[in-house]
Motif scaffolding. Structure first.
Motif, mmCIF file in Angstrom:
data_model
loop_
_atom_site.group_PDB
_atom_site.id
_atom_site.type_symbol
_atom_site.label_atom_id
_atom_site.label_comp_id
_atom_site.label_asym_id
_atom_site.label_seq_id
_atom_site.Cartn_x
_atom_site.Cartn_y
_atom_site.Cartn_z
ATOM 1 N N THR A 209 2.094 2.486 -3.374
ATOM 2 C CA THR A 209 1.241 3.306 -4.236
ATOM 3 C C THR A 209 1.615 4.777 -4.118
ATOM 4 O O THR A 209 1.554 5.513 -5.107
ATOM 5 N N THR B 231 0.587 0.046 -12.217
ATOM 6 C CA THR B 231 1.160 -1.260 -12.544
ATOM 7 C C THR B 231 1.667 -1.282 -13.978
ATOM 8 O O THR B 231 2.771 -1.758 -14.251
ATOM 9 N N THR C 108 -2.278 -6.556 -10.661
ATOM 10 C CA THR C 108 -2.215 -5.124 -10.375
ATOM 11 C C THR C 108 -2.005 -4.929 -8.880
ATOM 12 O O THR C 108 -2.392 -5.783 -8.087
ATOM 13 N N ILE C 109 -1.383 -3.820 -8.510
ATOM 14 C CA ILE C 109 -1.357 -3.468 -7.103
ATOM 15 C C ILE C 109 -2.564 -2.565 -6.852
ATOM 16 O O ILE C 109 -3.181 -2.067 -7.795
ATOM 17 N N SER C 110 -2.873 -2.373 -5.607
ATOM 18 C CA SER C 110 -4.071 -1.608 -5.268
ATOM 19 C C SER C 110 -3.798 -0.115 -5.404
ATOM 20 O O SER C 110 -2.783 0.307 -5.970
ATOM 21 N N SER C 111 -4.719 0.659 -4.895
ATOM 22 C CA SER C 111 -4.562 2.107 -4.885
ATOM 23 C C SER C 111 -4.597 2.574 -3.435
ATOM 24 O O SER C 111 -4.590 1.759 -2.509
ATOM 25 N N GLY D 115 -4.748 1.758 -9.923
ATOM 26 C CA GLY D 115 -4.031 0.486 -9.815
ATOM 27 C C GLY D 115 -3.549 -0.007 -11.163
ATOM 28 O O GLY D 115 -2.442 -0.553 -11.279
ATOM 29 N N SER D 116 -4.356 0.193 -12.194
ATOM 30 C CA SER D 116 -3.960 -0.214 -13.547
ATOM 31 C C SER D 116 -2.860 0.692 -14.088
ATOM 32 O O SER D 116 -1.892 0.228 -14.697
ATOM 33 N N THR E 126 0.831 -1.206 0.000
ATOM 34 C CA THR E 126 0.000 0.000 0.000
ATOM 35 C C THR E 126 0.860 1.247 0.000
ATOM 36 O O THR E 126 0.561 2.227 -0.695
ATOM 37 N N TYR F 174 1.166 -6.620 -15.778
ATOM 38 C CA TYR F 174 -0.181 -6.082 -15.947
ATOM 39 C C TYR F 174 -0.945 -6.871 -17.008
ATOM 40 O O TYR F 174 -2.142 -7.150 -16.851
ATOM 41 N N ARG G 99 -7.006 1.846 1.139
ATOM 42 C CA ARG G 99 -6.319 1.020 0.145
ATOM 43 C C ARG G 99 -7.050 1.054 -1.195
ATOM 44 O O ARG G 99 -6.992 0.080 -1.959
ATOM 45 N N ASN G 100 -7.749 2.142 -1.462
ATOM 46 C CA ASN G 100 -8.513 2.204 -2.701
ATOM 47 C C ASN G 100 -8.635 3.650 -3.164
ATOM 48 O O ASN G 100 -7.911 4.518 -2.681
#
Length: 456
Positions: free
Chosen positions: A299, A352, A365-368, A348-349, A296, A360, A424-425
């Motif tokens: 990001t 990554t 993908t990693i989160s936001s 996230g897109s 996290t 990707y 986390r989003n």
């Protein structure tokens, strides 16, 4: 006198933070000054809630877990702090910027929380009686619950057999249809109503439902909703200091048992539950949780690096991608492709694909996080604005009488879910969606002529 002493105490801490920042400016090689500043400002922001603003208190706990703790611990190994965990090409040379962004957010929260005042309020809409009897509502709910749990049972089996990547890429065999989506909205409406009526069986179903979601790989909804349920059950008792102490002891216990639960769900979704040793599970779960927390923080690193570069990112990508997803389901039943998510500017897109296009394309993908999106949108100004928004919104939520008003309860539950998940989003893209859910629940309550308030 008490108020003067309080502000004098705060002034001393803030002065000490300034001293630490000056010391860091004079000796940039020693990160201990930033770690001390982070610790003091975090607890100052936490203290400013005075536990009355429950939602902000829990939000800051989440923020501390996913951002502050990894940032503090990472300071003991600068190279680890600079590097990415999943995105190997992510490398932030000026690591101190991470501290500055977080410090600006924490101080803004402290400042706004002491300046803003919102009165307690309630929705006063009232009808004399329910249109449907509780027996009728229970019958409809049982039918819907049977369908919902039947679907999740098959979805969990599909994820276990086909893999979580298939689910994430939208190629999994068991998908949500529009009929299911509509049925689930009705199911949640009746579920929330049963919880508001304080019926024990609905508490149980509420818990089982979110446990089922955990088995699909989505862990945050379970944690957040268990916190909200625990808060609602104890809403009337939490005003006393003794009950408040018991309340937070309960949360401490929840934090202790959560890491093993998260690891079990992670193992389950990749089909790796063979020969599980409970002792190794307990030991490894906390270590693996730290890696999750560090992801996290990554990001924010990515946002700082991408800020001066031309990236296609949208603050409201959650809303626009959801509209597109609904449109796809109506036409073909398919989920959004990875390219479509990238076209919508989903953080996230974007991050990554920016640092590792190869993973990707494989659907990874990693989160936001709200703080990374806010920084990428408008640098430090964006961080200050999101802090103001969080304080204003949580003070409003804390002013709602969720024990006496059904619409207040639904409003609190819906917005708090999205808000806590934003740690986390996405930062604000969830707002139109949450308002849409509240509007739907309000319309359904009018259709059923449900008492919106227990008493005038």
């Amino acid at each position: 006198m008490i108020r003067v002493n309080k502000y004098l105490y705060d002034f001393c801490l803030i002065s000490l933070v300034l001293v630490m920042l000056v010391a860091n400016f004079l000796d940039t090689t020693n990160v201990i000054y930033l770690q001390i500043s982070l610790t003091m400002l975090y607890f100052l922001a936490l203290k400013s809630t005075e536990i009355k603003n429950f939602t902000l208190f829990i939000f800051l706990i989440f923020f501390g877990l996913f951002i502050c703790i990894p940032l503090f611990i990472g300071g003991f190994n600068i190279e680890t702090l600079k590097s990415g965990l999943i995105l190997k090409d992510l490398y932030l040379e000026e690591f101190s910027l991470l501290y500055y962004v977080v410090l600006v957010y924490l101080f803004s929260v402290y400042l706004f929380n002491n300046l803003l005042m919102i009165k307690t309020r309630n929705f006063v809409k009232y009808t004399s009686k329910d249109y449907f009897s509780e027996k009728t509502i229970d019958f409809i709910f049982v039918v819907l619950a049977s369908y919902i749990f039947f679907f999740y049972y098959h979805k969990v089996l599909a994820i276990q057999n086909e893999g979580y990547a298939a689910y994430h890429l939208g190629t999994i065999s068991t998908k949500k249809s529009m009929v299911f989506v509509i049925s689930e909205i009705f199911f949640l409406f009746y579920l929330y109503y049963g919880v508001w009526k304080r019926r024990t069986i609905y508490y149980v179903i509420f818990t089982v439902y979110f446990l089922a979601i955990v088995l699909t790989g989505m862990r945050m909804p379970f944690i957040i909703n268990m916190i909200i349920l625990y808060y609602f059950i104890n809403f009337r008792k939490i005003q006393t200091s003794v009950s408040r102490f018991k309340f937070y002891i309960g949360y401490f216990v929840l934090l202790v048992i959560t890491p093993p639960l998260l690891l079990i769900s992670a193992r389950f979704r990749v089909g790796n539950l063979e020969d599980v040793n409970i002792y190794l599970l307990l030991e490894n779960s906390y270590f693996e949780l730290y890696k999750i927390l560090g992801i996290t923080l990554n990001t924010l690193k990515g946002a700082i690096i991408m800020f001066d570069n031309d990236v296609s990112f949208s603050l409201f990508s959650r809303f626009t991608s959801t509209i597109s997803s609904v449109y796809n389901k109506l036409l073909s039943g398919d989920q959004l492709s990875m390219q479509e998510k990238l076209d919508h500017g989903t953080f996230g897109s974007v991050i990554t694909n920016y640092f590792d296009p190869d993973i990707y394309e494989k659907g990874v993908t990693i989160s936001s996080s709200f703080i990374s999106e806010s920084y990428l949108f408008a640098s430090y100004l964006g961080v200050i604005l999101i802090a103001f928004f969080h304080v204003f919104l949580t003070k409003y939520l804390s002013s709602l009488r969720i024990d006496s008003s059904f619409i207040s309860w639904v409003t609190y539950l819906t917005i708090t879910n999205w808000l806590l998940n934003s740690v986390r989003n996405d930062a604000v893209g969830w707002i139109p969606l949450s308002l849409a859910y509240i509007a739907i629940f309000y319309i359904l309550s009018l259709i059923h002529r449900i008492k919106l308030v227990r008493y005038k």
